[in-house]
Structures are given as C-alpha cells and as structure tokens.
Design a protein around this motif. Sequence first.
Motif, PDB file in Angstrom:
ATOM      1  N   LEU A 360       0.825  -1.203   0.000  1.00 50.57           N
ATOM      2  CA  LEU A 360       0.000   0.000   0.000  1.00 50.57           C
ATOM      3  C   LEU A 360       0.860   1.254   0.000  1.00 50.57           C
ATOM      4  N   ARG A 361       0.696   2.106  -1.007  1.00 54.00           N
ATOM      5  CA  ARG A 361       1.408   3.393  -1.073  1.00 54.00           C
ATOM      6  C   ARG A 361       0.463   4.450  -1.637  1.00 54.00           C
ATOM      7  N   TYR A 362       0.605   5.689  -1.115  1.00 55.81           N
ATOM      8  CA  TYR A 362      -0.137   6.838  -1.608  1.00 55.81           C
ATOM      9  C   TYR A 362       0.851   7.823  -2.231  1.00 55.81           C
ATOM     10  N   ALA A 363       0.384   8.610  -3.193  1.00 55.80           N
ATOM     11  CA  ALA A 363       1.309   9.451  -3.949  1.00 55.80           C
ATOM     12  C   ALA A 363       0.666  10.775  -4.344  1.00 55.80           C
ATOM     13  N   LEU A 364       1.506  11.714  -4.718  1.00 59.96           N
ATOM     14  CA  LEU A 364       1.123  12.959  -5.374  1.00 59.96           C
ATOM     15  C   LEU A 364       1.856  13.030  -6.698  1.00 59.96           C
ATOM     16  N   ASN A 365       1.101  13.177  -7.764  1.00 56.97           N
ATOM     17  CA  ASN A 365       1.650  13.212  -9.126  1.00 56.97           C
ATOM     18  C   ASN A 365       2.571  12.026  -9.393  1.00 56.97           C
ATOM     19  N   GLY A 366       2.177  10.861  -8.887  1.00 60.76           N
ATOM     20  CA  GLY A 366       2.892   9.635  -9.192  1.00 60.76           C
ATOM     21  C   GLY A 366       4.127   9.370  -8.365  1.00 60.76           C
ATOM     22  N   VAL A 367       4.426  10.224  -7.370  1.00 59.78           N
ATOM     23  CA  VAL A 367       5.584  10.006  -6.502  1.00 59.78           C
ATOM     24  C   VAL A 367       5.108   9.843  -5.067  1.00 59.78           C
ATOM     25  N   SER A 368       5.528   8.760  -4.457  1.00 60.50           N
ATOM     26  CA  SER A 368       5.218   8.481  -3.059  1.00 60.50           C
ATOM     27  C   SER A 368       6.447   8.850  -2.236  1.00 60.50           C
ATOM     28  N   HIS A 369       6.312   9.855  -1.388  1.00 57.71           N
ATOM     29  CA  HIS A 369       7.467  10.405  -0.665  1.00 57.71           C
ATOM     30  C   HIS A 369       8.039   9.405   0.327  1.00 57.71           C
ATOM     31  N   VAL A 370       9.364   9.361   0.378  1.00 61.57           N
ATOM     32  CA  VAL A 370      10.090   8.532   1.338  1.00 61.57           C
ATOM     33  C   VAL A 370      10.996   9.440   2.159  1.00 61.57           C
ATOM     34  N   ASP A 371      10.878   9.380   3.484  1.00 57.05           N
ATOM     35  CA  ASP A 371      11.757  10.174   4.346  1.00 57.05           C
ATOM     36  C   ASP A 371      13.188   9.659   4.253  1.00 57.05           C
ATOM     37  N   THR A 372      14.137  10.557   4.420  1.00 56.03           N
ATOM     38  CA  THR A 372      15.555  10.230   4.312  1.00 56.03           C
ATOM     39  C   THR A 372      16.217  10.286   5.686  1.00 56.03           C
ATOM     40  N   GLU A 373      17.325   9.542   5.835  1.00 58.69           N
ATOM     41  CA  GLU A 373      18.043   9.546   7.113  1.00 58.69           C
ATOM     42  C   GLU A 373      18.583  10.936   7.425  1.00 58.69           C
ATOM     43  N   THR A 374      19.044  11.636   6.382  1.00 58.37           N
ATOM     44  CA  THR A 374      19.496  13.016   6.539  1.00 58.37           C
ATOM     45  C   THR A 374      18.344  13.938   6.189  1.00 58.37           C
ATOM     46  N   PRO A 375      17.867  14.757   7.102  1.00 52.21           N
ATOM     47  CA  PRO A 375      16.772  15.672   6.761  1.00 52.21           C
ATOM     48  C   PRO A 375      17.110  16.514   5.527  1.00 52.21           C
ATOM     49  N   LEU A 376      16.129  16.707   4.683  1.00 51.61           N
ATOM     50  CA  LEU A 376      16.326  17.391   3.409  1.00 51.61           C
ATOM     51  C   LEU A 376      16.927  18.782   3.595  1.00 51.61           C
ATOM     52  N   LYS A 377      16.427  19.499   4.581  1.00 55.75           N
ATOM     53  CA  LYS A 377      16.900  20.863   4.814  1.00 55.75           C
ATOM     54  C   LYS A 377      18.369  20.872   5.230  1.00 55.75           C
ATOM     55  N   LEU A 378      18.759  19.930   6.079  1.00 55.41           N
ATOM     56  CA  LEU A 378      20.163  19.855   6.482  1.00 55.41           C
ATOM     57  C   LEU A 378      21.061  19.521   5.288  1.00 55.41           C
ATOM     58  N   ALA A 379      20.623  18.579   4.459  1.00 57.59           N
ATOM     59  CA  ALA A 379      21.409  18.223   3.275  1.00 57.59           C
ATOM     60  C   ALA A 379      21.575  19.428   2.359  1.00 57.59           C
ATOM     61  N   GLU A 380      20.531  20.201   2.201  1.00 56.86           N
ATOM     62  CA  GLU A 380      20.578  21.392   1.354  1.00 56.86           C
ATOM     63  C   GLU A 380      21.521  22.438   1.944  1.00 56.86           C
ATOM     64  N   TYR A 381      21.416  22.664   3.248  1.00 57.39           N
ATOM     65  CA  TYR A 381      22.225  23.692   3.922  1.00 57.39           C
ATOM     66  C   TYR A 381      23.705  23.331   3.871  1.00 57.39           C
ATOM     67  N   TYR A 382      24.020  22.042   4.009  1.00 53.19           N
ATOM     68  CA  TYR A 382      25.415  21.601   4.009  1.00 53.19           C
ATOM     69  C   TYR A 382      25.968  21.391   2.599  1.00 53.19           C
ATOM     70  N   GLY A 383      25.149  21.597   1.572  1.00 55.31           N
ATOM     71  CA  GLY A 383      25.611  21.480   0.201  1.00 55.31           C
ATOM     72  C   GLY A 383      25.780  20.067  -0.287  1.00 55.31           C
ATOM     73  N   VAL A 384      25.054  19.113   0.332  1.00 59.33           N
ATOM     74  CA  VAL A 384      25.164  17.711  -0.084  1.00 59.33           C
ATOM     75  C   VAL A 384      23.798  17.175  -0.522  1.00 59.33           C
ATOM     76  N   ALA A 385      22.935  18.065  -0.999  1.00 54.77           N
ATOM     77  CA  ALA A 385      21.590  17.647  -1.394  1.00 54.77           C
ATOM     78  C   ALA A 385      21.635  16.573  -2.472  1.00 54.77           C
ATOM     79  N   ASP A 386      22.627  16.655  -3.390  1.00 50.93           N
ATOM     80  CA  ASP A 386      22.670  15.693  -4.484  1.00 50.93           C
ATOM     81  C   ASP A 386      22.983  14.283  -4.011  1.00 50.93           C
ATOM     82  N   GLN A 387      23.466  14.148  -2.775  1.00 46.47           N
ATOM     83  CA  GLN A 387      23.718  12.823  -2.223  1.00 46.47           C
ATOM     84  C   GLN A 387      22.502  12.257  -1.482  1.00 46.47           C
TER      85      GLN A 387
END
Length: 544
Positions: A360-387
């Motif tokens: 069972l999965r729910y989605a918006l525009n065909g993508v079902s969000h998955v949380d990451t071990e590194t919070p998205l905002k922290l990854a962005e702030y530290y410049g490692v969002a692409d990882q």
Amino acid sequence: MLMLMLCMLGAASVRGEDPYVYYTWDVSYGTIAPLGVPQQGILINGQFPGPEINCTSNNNIVVNVFNNLDEPLLMTWHGIQQRKNSWQEGTPGTTCPIAPGTNYTYHFQVKDQIGSFFYYPSIGLHRAAGGFGGLRIFSRLLIPVPYPDPEAEYWVLMGDWYSKSHTILRKFLDSGRSIGRPNGVIINGKTAKGDGSDEPSYTMIPGKTYKYRICNVGLKDALNIRIQGHPMKLVELEGSHVVQNVYDSLDVHVGQCFTVLVTADQQPKDYYMVASTRFTRYTLTGKAIIRYTNGVGPASPELPPAPQGWAWSLNQFRSFRWNLTASAARPNPQGSYHYGQINITRTIKLTNSVNRLQGLRYALNGVSHVDTETPLKLAEYYGVADQVFKYNIISDEPPVDLKAIVNAPNVINATYRDYIEIIFENHGKTVQSYNLDGYSFFAVAIEPGRWTPEKRKNYNLLDAVSRHTIQVFPKSWAAIMLTFDNAGMWNLRSEHAENRYLGQQLYISVLSPERSLRDEYSLPDTQLLCGIVKDLPKPEPYHM
C-alpha cells in the motif's frame, strides 16, 4: 534637562525583543482509556491531551522537550508559520528526531498570527497515541478583537480514535495493510457514556457567552460538531477573523481549527456537544456534557442529526469569508486585501493516487514520498543535497498514468517570492485534507469535476479566508493561492495519517538567493545533526 532628553532619546532607540514564553515537557508513555478500554498512550507532563501553549501574537515560544519514549520523537506546531525558521518545524524533512532519553529545545516565534492551533508528534504514527494539545495565540492588547470578550474559553480537541496502539497500527501500514476504520470519536481525550455518570466537560453561566476553540486532531475522518439547542457563531478560522455567520453545525476536516462563540441562553440543564464522522459508510459519535451552573436535569438523549452528503459541506465552505474590517495580525502576504490582482507566475496541479499492487502506497503526481536519514533541509544547507535527493522529480502537471508510482524523496523547487497557484485534484472516492507548513494561503475555490484554466472565473478573489488547511471532496478539486515569501524547506502533506505515512506528501524548497539573515535564519547552534552531515564541518552562517 539636556541630559534627561538624551536619556529619553537613547531609551527610545533601544528596540527590545518580543516577550518569551517558556515550557518544559516530559513526553512519556502512560495508561489512558479514551473509549473505556485501557491502552498505552503518549502523555506530556502526565497529561492527555497535553498542556496548552498560551501566548500572544509575536511572542517567542521556547519548549524544552524531554523524550522519555523508547523511540525517536519529533513535535510539530500545526499552522504556525515559523517565519524564516523551518529549522523548528519538527518534520523529518527539516529536523533530526530527538533520541530516546535525550532532550531538545524548540524556539520559534508566533509572528503576526492570532487564533486557534494545535501541536502533535509528527513521526512514527505517534499522533494515534496522543501527544497533542492546543496552542492559542491572543491578539496584542492594542489591537481590537471584533467581538466582546467572552466569559471564558474552552478547547474542543476532537478526533477519531483507535483502541489499537500506534505500534500495531504502524505494523499494519508497514505490511501493506490499511489501519481500517477507527473505533470511536473522542473530545478532549474521552467521550461521555450518557448513563448519568458523566461529569461535565464544560460549564456555562446563564446569559454569558463562551468561546470554544475547536480542532480536528484525528487521523482520517472529518467530523461534524453541534450542540443541543445552541447555535455557534464562527469568529475565527485557522488564524483569520471571519465574517460572523451563525451555524447549527460545522464540518471540521482533519487538521482544521475553528473558533466559535456560544451563548448560554437556553433552559438551565445539561446539553450534549456531539461530534460524529462524516462522508463514511460508518457513523461514529463522541459526546461531551455542557452544564449550566444552575442547571437541573440531564441532557436529552435525542441527539441533533448531522447533515447528509458533501454538497452541504461544500456550501458551508463557500459561506466562509475573511473579515476585511477586523484589525488583527495579518497572515502573509502582510495586510494584502488585493491578492486577486496579483499575477500568477506558476500553477502546480497535484493529483493524489494510491497503489495497492506492490504494498500500500499513496502518492502525489505519481511520486510516493520517502523520508531520508538526513533531513532534506540539512542536506541542502550543508551542500550535499545531491547525495540525498533530487529536485523536481514530479512536474507541475500530474502524469497521464497515475497508477505507476515511484517511491522517492519528493522535493520541488519554488522561486523566492513568486506568486503561486496550487490545484489539488481528487480523483478518488474519499475526502482529502491538505496542510502546508510555513504559510497561510488563500482558499479561493472548491468545486466538483476536473480543473481547467477557465475555472478561475469562479474563484473568490475578494475575501477568501487566509488559512493553512483545505479539504478536497471526492471527484473534485480545490485551488489555493499564495506568495512563497518564507524561505525554508516546507512540508505539504495529507492530513490523513495513513496517507501521509505512506507517501502522500512532498516538500517545497524556497531558497533565499542572497543567503541573507533578512530572509532566513542560519542553522541554530543547538540544532541536532544526523545522517551524512553529522560529522561535516558547519557551513558559513548566513549574513545580513
């Protein structure tokens, strides 16, 4: 005299900080029995529901949270805009969880806000076990409120409730099963039995008027609320003063908060406040006793009926109007009475879907969000969002094939200060409810059918309510408009706990191009670090 004048000028030039309000919370497990059956619940300082946060517009709120659960914890502040400060939002895309046996201090400002809100634990399906409470923001004394002061104020924290623990419900979802139907409806953590043994939840003095702050803190079901023999005057809705219409009942969708005035002008006795499920094949009802102080006699067992169908609820939505004559802290855009005259720079259409073939999965525009071990905002702030994630893996239009669902972190980029239109289109058979962190938006339309650009002619471009949660009826759409002027990483999510847990959410990254403290706060020194950024050198802070 000259020295006195210099001292006065010096004092006038000093700009003091807004007042601080402090709380210390011990979050722990305890035994509760909302439906009469003992079960494990989440308590705050031994209370269920948790203690109220009581503050005034522009106050700084400091909450030191001690996690005495056996699993990580996050608290989120539903409807609080967190100006320039998504670090304190308390969602897994912005903040590392508080580990068991440790504490973290949240610090946020209720900037330019008034009204009725609530908080709750945002991960691990903890909300199914409690941990929620009311958050009220009063207007500053210099700003008049558009109604006389009530005799007293009361919270009505209502919601559907499951007798199974949150850990069992979570196992259901992790194994591809739905959590199914709830077992009942509660008001402030309980429901009246109606056998004569109930103590009153509320008391009223004859002739006096009372303010009730009503929030649907449940997991999935919209609720209709009414009071035997007592109409309700709606005065505030999700942080905005509204035109003061009178209602016999109100549909309150998951995550929504209404503030009403009720006058004790009936025969002095007991009365039932009733909350029951809407738009479902089942009907579950919760009750609370309102007692007149000089009352004699029990409440009538004949409960007022709820309205039928969702057309009634749609007409109720259309009756809500922003009170443009009221003086108040204005949700953003600051003081804007002319939002309908702003040119739209981008339209994002989001369609929900579900996949039951591969779990069972729910989605918006065909993508079902998955949380990451590194919070998205922290990854962005530290410049490692692409990882950690990729931006814009969904487009501004839903795909033709909504049955194909991809599981991935779902993050879209938004240009700072762009004026955006978001369309929620619901092709399903159940009512949806969405919340956007960090913002108030103008809820300009809800209509049946599919959205097309021609539908804009039916928008309310004059006095739509500025709010933060909106429902979408089956086979219908809803439109909101807002300015992305609050830099940060913000969660747009389904308020239905099952849908959100299984992916019906996304994050919106609003970056300040100048990396300026005028637009966004730097990473706080006390911020928890986790994932791949834990041992990285701290980036240079934002500048003025």
